[in-house]
Write a protein that holds these residues in place. Structure first.
Motif, PDB file in Angstrom:
ATOM      1  N   GLY A  92      22.969  34.672  37.216  1.00  0.00           N
ATOM      2  CA  GLY A  92      23.686  33.825  36.273  1.00  0.00           C
ATOM      3  C   GLY A  92      25.132  33.606  36.625  1.00  0.00           C
ATOM      4  O   GLY A  92      25.941  33.235  35.752  1.00  0.00           O
ATOM      5  N   SER A  93      25.492  33.809  37.895  1.00  0.00           N
ATOM      6  CA  SER A  93      26.882  33.648  38.312  1.00  0.00           C
ATOM      7  C   SER A  93      27.127  32.350  39.066  1.00  0.00           C
ATOM      8  O   SER A  93      28.238  32.115  39.550  1.00  0.00           O
ATOM      9  CB  SER A  93      27.299  34.835  39.197  1.00  0.00           C
ATOM     10  N   ALA A  94      26.101  31.500  39.194  1.00  0.00           N
ATOM     11  CA  ALA A  94      26.272  30.227  39.900  1.00  0.00           C
ATOM     12  C   ALA A  94      27.223  29.327  39.119  1.00  0.00           C
ATOM     13  O   ALA A  94      27.242  29.349  37.879  1.00  0.00           O
ATOM     14  CB  ALA A  94      24.923  29.536  40.079  1.00  0.00           C
ATOM     15  N   PRO A  95      28.035  28.518  39.814  1.00  0.00           N
ATOM     16  CA  PRO A  95      28.997  27.650  39.110  1.00  0.00           C
ATOM     17  C   PRO A  95      28.298  26.682  38.157  1.00  0.00           C
ATOM     18  O   PRO A  95      27.200  26.191  38.436  1.00  0.00           O
ATOM     19  CB  PRO A  95      29.689  26.906  40.251  1.00  0.00           C
ATOM     20  N   HIS A 101      33.516  31.050  36.024  1.00  0.00           N
ATOM     21  CA  HIS A 101      33.485  31.642  34.691  1.00  0.00           C
ATOM     22  C   HIS A 101      34.858  32.140  34.235  1.00  0.00           C
ATOM     23  O   HIS A 101      35.112  32.231  33.031  1.00  0.00           O
ATOM     24  CB  HIS A 101      32.480  32.799  34.664  1.00  0.00           C
ATOM     25  N   ASP A 102      35.737  32.467  35.192  1.00  0.00           N
ATOM     26  CA  ASP A 102      37.068  32.948  34.806  1.00  0.00           C
ATOM     27  C   ASP A 102      38.108  31.832  34.803  1.00  0.00           C
ATOM     28  O   ASP A 102      39.302  32.100  34.663  1.00  0.00           O
ATOM     29  CB  ASP A 102      37.518  34.081  35.736  1.00  0.00           C
ATOM     30  N   GLY A 103      37.668  30.570  34.977  1.00  0.00           N
ATOM     31  CA  GLY A 103      38.575  29.442  34.856  1.00  0.00           C
ATOM     32  C   GLY A 103      39.222  28.983  36.143  1.00  0.00           C
ATOM     33  O   GLY A 103      39.961  27.988  36.136  1.00  0.00           O
ATOM     34  N   THR A 104      38.972  29.647  37.267  1.00  0.00           N
ATOM     35  CA  THR A 104      39.547  29.209  38.543  1.00  0.00           C
ATOM     36  C   THR A 104      38.652  28.148  39.181  1.00  0.00           C
ATOM     37  O   THR A 104      37.448  28.068  38.891  1.00  0.00           O
ATOM     38  CB  THR A 104      39.688  30.396  39.506  1.00  0.00           C
ATOM     39  N   LEU A 105      39.246  27.337  40.052  1.00  0.00           N
ATOM     40  CA  LEU A 105      38.479  26.297  40.733  1.00  0.00           C
ATOM     41  C   LEU A 105      37.427  26.922  41.651  1.00  0.00           C
ATOM     42  O   LEU A 105      37.662  27.952  42.284  1.00  0.00           O
ATOM     43  CB  LEU A 105      39.414  25.408  41.559  1.00  0.00           C
ATOM     44  N   VAL A 106      36.269  26.287  41.689  1.00  0.00           N
ATOM     45  CA  VAL A 106      35.215  26.745  42.604  1.00  0.00           C
ATOM     46  C   VAL A 106      35.710  26.544  44.031  1.00  0.00           C
ATOM     47  O   VAL A 106      36.134  25.446  44.415  1.00  0.00           O
ATOM     48  CB  VAL A 106      33.910  25.967  42.361  1.00  0.00           C
ATOM     49  N   ALA A 107      35.670  27.579  44.835  1.00  0.00           N
ATOM     50  CA  ALA A 107      36.198  27.518  46.199  1.00  0.00           C
ATOM     51  C   ALA A 107      35.324  26.623  47.068  1.00  0.00           C
ATOM     52  O   ALA A 107      34.095  26.670  46.976  1.00  0.00           O
ATOM     53  CB  ALA A 107      36.268  28.920  46.793  1.00  0.00           C
ATOM     54  N   PRO A 108      35.923  25.806  47.930  1.00  0.00           N
ATOM     55  CA  PRO A 108      35.124  25.009  48.868  1.00  0.00           C
ATOM     56  C   PRO A 108      34.246  25.910  49.726  1.00  0.00           C
ATOM     57  O   PRO A 108      34.674  26.964  50.197  1.00  0.00           O
ATOM     58  CB  PRO A 108      36.185  24.293  49.713  1.00  0.00           C
ATOM     59  N   GLY A 109      33.017  25.485  49.916  1.00  0.00           N
ATOM     60  CA  GLY A 109      32.056  26.283  50.675  1.00  0.00           C
ATOM     61  C   GLY A 109      31.144  27.127  49.818  1.00  0.00           C
ATOM     62  O   GLY A 109      30.201  27.731  50.330  1.00  0.00           O
ATOM     63  N   THR A 110      31.385  27.173  48.506  1.00  0.00           N
ATOM     64  CA  THR A 110      30.543  27.949  47.603  1.00  0.00           C
ATOM     65  C   THR A 110      29.237  27.200  47.335  1.00  0.00           C
ATOM     66  O   THR A 110      29.267  26.014  46.995  1.00  0.00           O
ATOM     67  CB  THR A 110      31.257  28.188  46.268  1.00  0.00           C
ATOM     68  N   PRO A 111      28.078  27.834  47.475  1.00  0.00           N
ATOM     69  CA  PRO A 111      26.820  27.141  47.164  1.00  0.00           C
ATOM     70  C   PRO A 111      26.698  26.875  45.667  1.00  0.00           C
ATOM     71  O   PRO A 111      26.937  27.768  44.849  1.00  0.00           O
ATOM     72  CB  PRO A 111      25.745  28.119  47.650  1.00  0.00           C
ATOM     73  N   VAL A 112      26.347  25.626  45.314  1.00  0.00           N
ATOM     74  CA  VAL A 112      26.317  25.240  43.901  1.00  0.00           C
ATOM     75  C   VAL A 112      24.975  24.673  43.459  1.00  0.00           C
ATOM     76  O   VAL A 112      24.702  24.601  42.254  1.00  0.00           O
ATOM     77  CB  VAL A 112      27.426  24.218  43.579  1.00  0.00           C
ATOM     78  N   THR A 125      20.551  23.401  50.689  1.00  0.00           N
ATOM     79  CA  THR A 125      21.505  24.039  49.797  1.00  0.00           C
ATOM     80  C   THR A 125      22.793  23.234  49.782  1.00  0.00           C
ATOM     81  O   THR A 125      23.352  22.903  50.839  1.00  0.00           O
ATOM     82  CB  THR A 125      21.802  25.475  50.245  1.00  0.00           C
ATOM     83  N   VAL A 126      23.268  22.906  48.594  1.00  0.00           N
ATOM     84  CA  VAL A 126      24.477  22.094  48.421  1.00  0.00           C
ATOM     85  C   VAL A 126      25.655  23.028  48.201  1.00  0.00           C
ATOM     86  O   VAL A 126      25.558  23.992  47.421  1.00  0.00           O
ATOM     87  CB  VAL A 126      24.319  21.125  47.232  1.00  0.00           C
ATOM     88  N   LEU A 127      26.765  22.762  48.870  1.00  0.00           N
ATOM     89  CA  LEU A 127      27.955  23.574  48.698  1.00  0.00           C
ATOM     90  C   LEU A 127      29.111  22.731  48.192  1.00  0.00           C
ATOM     91  O   LEU A 127      29.105  21.498  48.295  1.00  0.00           O
ATOM     92  CB  LEU A 127      28.337  24.271  50.005  1.00  0.00           C
ATOM     93  N   GLU A 128      30.088  23.390  47.636  1.00  0.00           N
ATOM     94  CA  GLU A 128      31.239  22.695  47.053  1.00  0.00           C
ATOM     95  C   GLU A 128      32.165  22.203  48.157  1.00  0.00           C
ATOM     96  O   GLU A 128      32.488  22.938  49.096  1.00  0.00           O
ATOM     97  CB  GLU A 128      31.995  23.642  46.117  1.00  0.00           C
ATOM     98  N   GLY A 129      32.602  20.936  48.049  1.00  0.00           N
ATOM     99  CA  GLY A 129      33.528  20.368  49.022  1.00  0.00           C
ATOM    100  C   GLY A 129      32.853  19.373  49.945  1.00  0.00           C
ATOM    101  O   GLY A 129      31.657  19.493  50.239  1.00  0.00           O
ATOM    102  N   THR A 130      33.630  18.395  50.398  1.00  0.00           N
ATOM    103  CA  THR A 130      33.055  17.332  51.232  1.00  0.00           C
ATOM    104  C   THR A 130      33.877  17.068  52.490  1.00  0.00           C
ATOM    105  O   THR A 130      33.743  16.002  53.099  1.00  0.00           O
ATOM    106  CB  THR A 130      32.951  16.033  50.420  1.00  0.00           C
ATOM    107  N   ALA A 244      35.500  19.555  30.157  1.00  0.00           N
ATOM    108  CA  ALA A 244      36.566  18.626  30.491  1.00  0.00           C
ATOM    109  C   ALA A 244      36.935  18.771  31.961  1.00  0.00           C
ATOM    110  O   ALA A 244      37.065  19.889  32.480  1.00  0.00           O
ATOM    111  CB  ALA A 244      37.789  18.893  29.617  1.00  0.00           C
ATOM    112  N   PRO A 245      37.057  17.657  32.679  1.00  0.00           N
ATOM    113  CA  PRO A 245      37.346  17.751  34.115  1.00  0.00           C
ATOM    114  C   PRO A 245      38.722  18.324  34.394  1.00  0.00           C
ATOM    115  O   PRO A 245      39.671  18.140  33.623  1.00  0.00           O
ATOM    116  CB  PRO A 245      37.243  16.293  34.588  1.00  0.00           C
ATOM    117  N   VAL A 246      38.797  19.038  35.491  1.00  0.00           N
ATOM    118  CA  VAL A 246      40.071  19.598  35.951  1.00  0.00           C
ATOM    119  C   VAL A 246      40.582  18.824  37.164  1.00  0.00           C
ATOM    120  O   VAL A 246      41.788  18.663  37.356  1.00  0.00           O
ATOM    121  CB  VAL A 246      39.892  21.093  36.306  1.00  0.00           C
ATOM    122  N   LEU A 247      39.651  18.339  37.981  1.00  0.00           N
ATOM    123  CA  LEU A 247      39.997  17.582  39.176  1.00  0.00           C
ATOM    124  C   LEU A 247      39.691  16.105  38.955  1.00  0.00           C
ATOM    125  O   LEU A 247      38.713  15.759  38.289  1.00  0.00           O
ATOM    126  CB  LEU A 247      39.215  18.098  40.392  1.00  0.00           C
TER     127      LEU A 247
END
Length: 322
Positions: A92-95, A101-112, A125-130, A244-247
């Motif tokens: 249950g820790s997937a973005p 969960h602690d409010g920080t941006l999901v780091a690029p390269g994290t599987p989502v 597998t899809v990861l964060e960042g393009t 609400a979006p952050v980026l």
């Protein structure tokens, strides 16, 4: 008398053949112009030839890197990312959005997410960042868009040829084809609605209770892209509310946009090029000091490894959808 004359003539002919003709042949041979002596190649010529050989090895290494090694790198990265995503989904820790969960941006390269397209026999597998760096490992999720399955328009980007060429057959998706995307929010099902290229009108903006997904890759010949191809799909399962979006689009760098290149690690490229030049010079010295066989035996693996490392740095400068 006649027999005597005939005998003398035959004897004279034999003497001519035995004595005079061989001397004439030797004289003719001696009058021929001798072949010019071949001068040994100069050190400059040898160094130039060896330099061309080294350049050929480096270029060949670049081709092998982009065509073969990149596919292996992608497959290895996908194995690692799939295990990380499966663990995150189980714990249950997937973005669940742009932040953790602690409010920080999901780091690029994290599987989502896990993308499954049966029509293309594709599971990725899809990861964060393009940026180019993220798309080396797999399909990337554009950070300023919601996760697939949430309301709004999500964007996934993937390469068309290098590093797995995950979206190389994306143009084969026909309207009506269905596929799924699994995230920490659940399984979302999409249906393809159409394709578009640069200049084509886009679909209408979805309402607050609608979801859409756009798959993006390079269009045109392999390794010679001339634009971007976009495949639009509508969410047919129930949309999940989003935070609400952050980026926003202005939050992204140019490297994260379609056909962008990553120039953030030019120092690494410079170091790789310097090492490549130093090893090449050492190989030239070894060629004269040790010999050809010993030089190829020692320096060929080193040059190959440095060529692959340099090729990875060069790939960052190429379009991220290549």
């Amino acid at each position: 008398m006649t027999d005597t004359l005939t005998s003398r003539r035959q004897s004279g002919t034999r003497s001519l053949r035995r004595g005079l003709l061989p001397r004439l042949r030797r004289a003719v041979r001696n009058t021929r112009r001798p072949a010019p002596a071949r001068l040994p190649p100069s050190p400059v010529h040898k160094a130039f030839s060896l330099g061309l050989a080294m350049v050929s090895v480096i270029l060949f290494g670049q081709i092998i890197n982009i065509v073969v090694v990149s596919q292996v790198q992608h497959a290895t990265a996908q194995t690692r990312l799939f295990e990380e995503l499966r663990t995150g989904l189980a714990e249950g820790s997937a973005p669940l959005g742009q932040t953790t969960h602690d409010g920080t941006l999901v780091a690029p390269g994290t599987p989502v997410a896990l993308l499954s397209i049966p029509a293309l026999n594709l599971q990725e597998t899809v990861l964060e960042g393009t940026s180019s760096r993220e798309l080396m490992d797999g399909v990337g999720h554009r950070r300023d868009t919601p996760l697939p399955g949430q309301s709004g328009t999500s964007v996934l980007m993937g390469r068309a040829a290098a590093y797995g060429g995950v979206f190389g057959r994306l143009a084969g998706l026909e309207p009506g084809e269905r596929f799924t995307v699994t995230t920490g929010l659940g399984v979302a099902e999409f249906e393809v609605t159409g394709q578009r290229r640069a200049g084509d009108p886009g679909p209408p903006i979805p309402t607050s209770d609608e979801g859409r997904l756009t798959l993006t890759t390079a269009a045109g010949p392999v390794f010679l892209p001339d634009g971007a191809l976009r495949v639009d799909a509508k969410l047919v399962s129930k949309p999940v509310p989003k935070a609400a979006p952050v980026l926003y689009p202005a939050s992204l760098t140019a490297a994260e946009l379609p056909m962008g290149s990553d120039t953030s690690d030019l120092v690494g490229l410079l170091v790789c090029l310097e090492l490549l030049i130093l090893v090449s010079l050492a190989a030239v010295w070894s060629w004269y000091r040790w010999g050809q066989r010993e030089t190829w035996l020692v320096f060929l693996p080193t040059l190959g490894a440095l060529s692959v490392l340099t090729g990875t740095q060069v790939s960052l400068l190429l379009p991220n959808l290549l």
